[in-house]
Design a protein around this motif. Structure first.
Motif, PDB file in Angstrom:
ATOM      1  N   LEU A  27       0.679  -0.980   0.082  1.00 23.06           N
ATOM      2  CA  LEU A  27      -0.146  -0.012   0.585  1.00 23.06           C
ATOM      3  C   LEU A  27       0.874   1.650  -0.219  1.00 23.06           C
ATOM      4  CD1 LEU A  27      -2.471   1.424   0.283  1.00 23.06           C
ATOM      5  CD2 LEU A  27      -2.344   1.050   2.357  1.00 23.06           C
ATOM      6  N   CYS A  28       1.427   1.665   0.803  1.00 19.48           N
ATOM      7  CA  CYS A  28       2.484   2.168   1.180  1.00 19.48           C
ATOM      8  C   CYS A  28       3.656   2.793   0.409  1.00 19.48           C
ATOM      9  CB  CYS A  28       3.407   2.935   2.476  1.00 19.48           C
ATOM     10  SG  CYS A  28       1.559   3.095   3.612  1.00 19.48           S
ATOM     11  N   GLN A  35      -5.914   7.912  -1.586  1.00 16.46           N
ATOM     12  CA  GLN A  35      -6.546   7.471  -0.393  1.00 16.46           C
ATOM     13  C   GLN A  35      -5.710   6.221   0.137  1.00 16.46           C
ATOM     14  OE1 GLN A  35      -9.428   5.975  -2.764  1.00 16.46           O
ATOM     15  NE2 GLN A  35     -11.426   7.137  -2.936  1.00 16.46           N
ATOM     16  N   VAL A  36      -4.646   7.113   0.183  1.00 13.56           N
ATOM     17  CA  VAL A  36      -3.301   6.176   0.891  1.00 13.56           C
ATOM     18  C   VAL A  36      -3.718   5.757   2.435  1.00 13.56           C
ATOM     19  CG1 VAL A  36      -0.994   5.209   0.984  1.00 13.56           C
ATOM     20  CG2 VAL A  36      -1.631   5.856  -1.091  1.00 13.56           C
ATOM     21  N   ARG A  38      -6.518   6.149   3.848  1.00 12.33           N
ATOM     22  CA  ARG A  38      -7.733   5.096   4.045  1.00 12.33           C
ATOM     23  C   ARG A  38      -7.967   4.547   4.349  1.00 12.33           C
ATOM     24  NH1 ARG A  38     -11.565   3.604   0.281  1.00 12.33           N
ATOM     25  NH2 ARG A  38     -13.290   2.588   0.407  1.00 12.33           N
ATOM     26  N   ASN A  39      -7.102   3.498   2.576  1.00 16.15           N
ATOM     27  CA  ASN A  39      -6.875   2.235   2.776  1.00 16.15           C
ATOM     28  C   ASN A  39      -5.263   1.812   3.829  1.00 16.15           C
ATOM     29  OD1 ASN A  39      -8.087   2.463   0.092  1.00 16.15           O
ATOM     30  ND2 ASN A  39      -6.699   3.044  -1.113  1.00 16.15           N
ATOM     31  N   TYR A  40      -4.623   2.548   4.379  1.00 12.75           N
ATOM     32  CA  TYR A  40      -3.900   2.298   5.215  1.00 12.75           C
ATOM     33  C   TYR A  40      -4.881   1.752   6.969  1.00 12.75           C
ATOM     34  CZ  TYR A  40      -1.422   2.339   9.236  1.00 12.75           C
ATOM     35  OH  TYR A  40      -0.692   1.983  10.517  1.00 12.75           O
ATOM     36  N   LEU A  42      -8.051   0.705   6.384  1.00 18.79           N
ATOM     37  CA  LEU A  42      -8.838  -1.317   6.005  1.00 18.79           C
ATOM     38  C   LEU A  42      -7.831  -2.396   6.287  1.00 18.79           C
ATOM     39  CD1 LEU A  42     -10.972   0.669   3.162  1.00 18.79           C
ATOM     40  CD2 LEU A  42     -11.573   0.530   5.513  1.00 18.79           C
ATOM     41  N   VAL A  43      -6.726  -1.967   5.678  1.00 22.76           N
ATOM     42  CA  VAL A  43      -5.559  -2.852   5.880  1.00 22.76           C
ATOM     43  C   VAL A  43      -5.087  -3.423   7.095  1.00 22.76           C
ATOM     44  CG1 VAL A  43      -3.332  -3.487   5.214  1.00 22.76           C
ATOM     45  CG2 VAL A  43      -4.482  -2.284   3.430  1.00 22.76           C
ATOM     46  N   CYS A  46      -8.127  -5.428   8.879  1.00 20.25           N
ATOM     47  CA  CYS A  46      -8.043  -6.658   8.562  1.00 20.25           C
ATOM     48  C   CYS A  46      -7.182  -7.010   9.376  1.00 20.25           C
ATOM     49  CB  CYS A  46      -7.673  -7.432   7.155  1.00 20.25           C
ATOM     50  SG  CYS A  46      -8.584  -6.470   6.010  1.00 20.25           S
ATOM     51  N   ALA A  92     -12.640   5.653   7.768  1.00 20.35           N
ATOM     52  CA  ALA A  92     -12.238   4.606   7.191  1.00 20.35           C
ATOM     53  C   ALA A  92     -13.560   5.275   6.301  1.00 20.35           C
ATOM     54  CB  ALA A  92     -11.357   3.597   6.198  1.00 20.35           C
TER      55      ALA A  92
END
Length: 107
Positions: A27-28, A35-36, A38-40, A42-43, A46, A92
């Protein structure tokens, strides 16, 4: 010789951390977009689910769902992971406000 619950939880949570780090590296390091963050989140959310599953797998279903008999360690693993998961997903999703509002004022 049977494997203890502590050993199972420790091994699964260590594996969970390595999978989480792999997702964060992808991701990074390979994506650069607004949106990094936001995705961070979400990861990492998980990873929270993986942490809860590792505790479930180590304790077994009967003990895991017997919340009344949880000790402080189980409350720490599961309770903290659920709290962090909910907050990360809510952030997020923009429930606490949009992170893009601050970016448009900087122009």
């Amino acid at each position: 010789m049977p494997i203890s619950a502590n050993s199972t939880i420790t091994v699964l949570q260590t594996g969970n951390i390595y999978l989480l780090l792999a997702g964060l590296v992808i991701l990074c390091c390979f994506f650069s977009s607004p949106q990094v963050a936001r995705n961070y989140l979400l990861v990492v959310a998980c990873g929270d689910l993986g942490h809860i599953y590792a505790t479930y797998a180590g304790l077994g279903g009967n003990m895991f769902f017997d919340v009344a008999n949880w000790n402080d360690m189980v409350w720490g693993h599961v309770g903290t992971s659920i709290f962090l998961f909910v907050n990360r997903v809510a952030t997020a999703a923009g429930i606490f406000g949009s992170s893009e509002k601050g970016d448009s004022k900087r122009e």
